[in-house]
Enzyme design. Structure first.
Site, mmCIF file in Angstrom:
data_model
loop_
_atom_site.group_PDB
_atom_site.id
_atom_site.type_symbol
_atom_site.label_atom_id
_atom_site.label_comp_id
_atom_site.label_asym_id
_atom_site.label_seq_id
_atom_site.Cartn_x
_atom_site.Cartn_y
_atom_site.Cartn_z
ATOM 1 N N GLU A 47 0.734 -1.265 -0.074
ATOM 2 C CA GLU A 47 0.206 0.011 0.062
ATOM 3 C C GLU A 47 0.855 1.395 -0.054
ATOM 4 O OE1 GLU A 47 -1.635 0.643 4.053
ATOM 5 O OE2 GLU A 47 -3.307 1.733 3.076
ATOM 6 N N ASN A 110 -7.045 6.343 -1.749
ATOM 7 C CA ASN A 110 -5.953 5.328 -1.462
ATOM 8 C C ASN A 110 -6.095 4.072 -2.537
ATOM 9 O OD1 ASN A 110 -4.196 3.557 -0.408
ATOM 10 N ND2 ASN A 110 -4.613 4.014 1.622
ATOM 11 N N LYS A 127 -9.500 2.210 -2.033
ATOM 12 C CA LYS A 127 -9.760 1.335 -0.640
ATOM 13 C C LYS A 127 -10.962 2.102 -0.096
ATOM 14 C CE LYS A 127 -7.203 1.261 3.921
ATOM 15 N NZ LYS A 127 -5.924 1.669 4.431
ATOM 16 N N GLU A 146 -6.233 8.603 7.733
ATOM 17 C CA GLU A 146 -6.754 8.500 6.365
ATOM 18 C C GLU A 146 -7.966 8.803 6.283
ATOM 19 O OE1 GLU A 146 -5.949 4.415 4.544
ATOM 20 O OE2 GLU A 146 -5.105 3.716 6.336
ATOM 21 N N CYS A 172 -5.092 -2.927 2.760
ATOM 22 C CA CYS A 172 -4.518 -2.937 4.189
ATOM 23 C C CYS A 172 -5.770 -3.248 5.077
ATOM 24 C CB CYS A 172 -3.914 -1.572 4.437
ATOM 25 S SG CYS A 172 -3.193 -1.790 6.195
ATOM 26 N N ASN A 197 0.197 -1.190 5.516
ATOM 27 C CA ASN A 197 0.959 -0.257 6.414
ATOM 28 C C ASN A 197 0.695 -0.626 7.675
ATOM 29 O OD1 ASN A 197 3.185 1.807 4.945
ATOM 30 N ND2 ASN A 197 1.539 1.299 3.578
HETATM 31 N N1 CDV Z 1 -3.257 1.142 6.707
HETATM 32 C C1 CDV Z 1 -3.868 0.593 7.332
HETATM 33 O O1 CDV Z 1 -5.119 0.592 6.789
HETATM 34 N N2 CDV Z 1 -3.452 0.378 8.756
HETATM 35 C C2 CDV Z 1 -4.401 -0.076 9.683
HETATM 36 C C3 CDV Z 1 -3.969 0.153 11.048
HETATM 37 C C4 CDV Z 1 -4.296 1.593 11.399
HETATM 38 C C5 CDV Z 1 -4.933 -0.704 12.062
HETATM 39 C C6 CDV Z 1 -4.613 -1.629 9.368
HETATM 40 O O2 CDV Z 1 -5.682 -2.097 9.360
HETATM 41 O O3 CDV Z 1 -3.485 -2.418 9.314
#
Ligand code: CDV
Length: 312
Positions: A47, A110, A127, A146, A172, A197
């Site tokens: 990501e 995103n 996203k 975000e 993510c 991430n």
């Molecule tokens: N980049 C993300 O979406 N990170 C989230 C963190 C903040 C919990 C994740 O679900 O990994």
């Protein structure tokens, strides 16, 4: 025709705040060459792969944030990556911050794309599950903005006929939601590619910090099994500025088994031969949706939800 797709996961180590896109792209090209040398047909990156994870910092200056966004793709900074892919005849998937004007409205997403082995964008995802908060919360060791800097994606969870299979994307936080994968499962998905991430420290519930790696694999393995799909999950890992990001990049079979996994928190490539026909082992048996699903009893899942409080 063989239904074996050789897929590489290209984990990135940290990207510093001051690191230019040219450096990140150079690292990605090195990983792409490594993946190709191992026989990969498709290589998956994390990501927001071009910059540091900028939602860690609060600003009210939109122009400061827009510096992290791409207004076209490919562009000057990323063209070498697309050129190398075409030269090597390898496909790739990566995430980036997308700034577009749609119907006269400026929008921030995103985003992730799948690029075919001719260097052409074949599919796009924006996203949907945006974690974090919208306002500055100084009590946190770092921000996760975000919800401030992006809007929810508007392309849904599509499955694309590419690389001889049915391939879907998510990003993510999407991976923690079973609905993400079930919507793709209902379209017969055979491979889901995603980058993440994920900080080791979760400010709202630090008592769960020691479970971050476990939760990562828990949701990916369950989703693979419950939908009979291959999943490739790719981290940006290691200490990025003051934030420790988990690794755990892995390739998971439709049985839910981890086939291969990164060993480091740095730039690293792993590869698996993904036999897409193995999805049938699950999709035609234990999770044969036509035979065994009971959607009438799941109506609550798609019912309207309560509005959240304003700062969440
Ligand atoms: N980049 C993300 O979406 N990170 C989230 C963190 C903040 C919990 C994740 O679900 O990994």
């Amino acid at each position: 025709m063989s239904r074996i797709l050789k897929v590489a996961a290209a984990q990135l180590g940290p990207i510093a705040l001051a690191e230019p896109r040219s450096s990140a792209v150079g690292r990605m090209i090195a990983l792409m060459k490594n993946a190709k040398a191992q026989g990969a047909e498709l290589v998956v990156f994390p990501e927001l792969a071009l910059t540091t994870f900028f939602p860690r910092w609060y600003t009210e200056e939109q122009s400061e944030i827009d510096k992290y966004f791409e207004t076209e793709m490919p562009n000057k900074a990323t063209q070498p990556l697309f050129d190398e892919a075409r030269k090597l005849k390898i496909g790739f998937n990566f995430g980036f911050a997308e700034l577009v004007v749609e119907n006269g409205v400026t929008r921030h997403f995103n985003t992730a794309v799948i690029v075919n082995n001719q260097g052409e964008i074949a599919a796009k995802y924006r996203k949907i599950h945006l974690p974090g908060h919208t306002e500055n919360e100084p009590w946190r060791a770092f921000q996760h903005l975000e919800k401030r800097y992006f809007e929810k994606g508007n392309l849904g969870f599509q499955v694309h006929p590419v690389f001889g299979g049915k391939i879907g994307m998510c990003i993510c936080n999407d991976r923690r939601w079973p609905e993400t994968f079930r919507v793709m499962g209902l379209q017969g998905v055979e491979l889901v590619v995603l980058g993440y991430n994920t900080p080791k420290h979760y400010p709202p519930a630090p008592e769960h910090d020691h479970l971050q790696e476990f939760h990562n694999h828990l949701v990916l393995q369950a989703a693979a099994y419950q939908n009979g799909t291959w999943i490739v999950g790719v981290a940006k890992a290691g200490k990025e500025e003051d934030c420790e990001l988990i690794g755990g990049t892995c390739i998971i079979a439709p049985t839910g088994e981890i086939v291969t996994e990164c060993k480091t928190l740095a730039d690293e490539v792993i590869l698996a031969e993904c036999d897409l026909d193995r999805c049938k082992e699950i999709q035609e048996n234990i999770f044969n949706f036509d035979l065994h699903r009971q959607p009438k009893d799941y109506a609550l899942i798609t019912a309207a939800k309560k509005e959240p409080p304003s700062n969440h």
